[in-house]
Design a protein around this motif. Structure first.
Motif, PDB file in Angstrom:
ATOM      1  N   CYS A   4      -1.757   1.960   3.504  1.00  0.00           N
ATOM      2  CA  CYS A   4      -1.451   2.668   2.259  1.00  0.00           C
ATOM      3  C   CYS A   4      -0.934   1.728   1.164  1.00  0.00           C
ATOM      4  O   CYS A   4      -0.713   2.150   0.046  1.00  0.00           O
ATOM      5  CB  CYS A   4      -0.445   3.784   2.510  1.00  0.00           C
ATOM      6  SG  CYS A   4       1.224   3.213   2.875  1.00  0.00           S
ATOM      7  N   CYS A  27       2.225  -2.381   3.933  1.00  0.00           N
ATOM      8  CA  CYS A  27       1.402  -1.615   4.864  1.00  0.00           C
ATOM      9  C   CYS A  27      -0.063  -1.885   4.543  1.00  0.00           C
ATOM     10  O   CYS A  27      -0.482  -1.690   3.402  1.00  0.00           O
ATOM     11  CB  CYS A  27       1.700  -0.126   4.729  1.00  0.00           C
ATOM     12  SG  CYS A  27       0.533   0.877   5.656  1.00  0.00           S
ATOM     13  N   CYS A  87       4.942   1.053   9.098  1.00  0.00           N
ATOM     14  CA  CYS A  87       4.957   1.871   7.888  1.00  0.00           C
ATOM     15  C   CYS A  87       5.514   3.246   8.249  1.00  0.00           C
ATOM     16  O   CYS A  87       5.063   3.870   9.206  1.00  0.00           O
ATOM     17  CB  CYS A  87       3.557   2.014   7.303  1.00  0.00           C
ATOM     18  SG  CYS A  87       3.527   3.085   5.838  1.00  0.00           S
ATOM     19  N   CYS A 141       2.465   5.852   7.614  1.00  0.00           N
ATOM     20  CA  CYS A 141       1.227   5.905   8.400  1.00  0.00           C
ATOM     21  C   CYS A 141       1.273   5.145   9.708  1.00  0.00           C
ATOM     22  O   CYS A 141       0.232   5.020  10.366  1.00  0.00           O
ATOM     23  CB  CYS A 141       0.013   5.563   7.563  1.00  0.00           C
ATOM     24  SG  CYS A 141       0.201   4.256   6.384  1.00  0.00           S
TER      25      CYS A 141
END
Ligand SMILES: [Zn+2]
Length: 161
Positions: A138, A135, A102, A105
């Motif tokens: 998130c 992800c 991701c 993050c």
């Protein structure tokens, strides 16, 4: 040439743009958004991460001058040149792996099938794309759209120039 899994990074907030680029390449990269240098160094040591920073004080620390911890003092303020410096200094593998982490993050993306993302992506994307990743942190959905292509093409340019 190094194996991609061998290298992990921690990016100081003064060179924050590098985090996204390195994640596109598939490198596990933490973005360190704090002024607490000691904490960044401790994390880098504990997790075996290379520090990328523009802070000349950090690279003067004994833990770095002694070679115990690797840090790269980034010279340029332009993200393209910064990336070029990192690639050059570490002879980074050019077989980069977009679509594994991701960009926000740093979590490993997981495969989603087309039906699962039907209500999560714009209709034109759903019609034209067959491969999706999500992800787990998130819940952003990624697909190989034009944005990715533009970014990976840009990266290839840095590597070849
Ligand atoms: Zn995420």
């Amino acid at each position: 040439m190094r194996l991609i899994s061998e290298l992990k990074f921690i990016v100081d907030n003064n060179v924050g743009k590098l985090a996204k680029w390195l994640r596109i390449m598939g490198y596990d990269t933490l973005f360190f958004n704090s002024r607490n240098d000691a904490h960044m160094i401790a994390t880098a040591l504990a997790e075996g991460r290379v520090i990328l920073t523009r802070d000349t004080q950090i690279v003067k620390r004994r833990v770095i001058t002694s070679g115990k911890l690797k840090a790269i003092l980034i010279q340029s303020d332009k993200p393209e040149l910064q990336m070029h410096q990192v690639i050059d200094t570490l002879s980074l593998d050019c077989q980069f792996r977009p679509f594994t982490l991701c960009l926000e993050c740093n979590q490993a993306l997981v495969v989603r099938n087309k039906q699962e993302v039907k209500d999560l992506v714009p209709p034109y994307v759903f019609q034209t794309q067959n491969q999706y990743m999500e992800c787990p942190a998130c819940h952003r959905i990624y697909w190989r759209g034009t944005h990715w292509q533009a970014m990976t093409q840009k990266l290839e340019k840095f590597i070849k120039s």
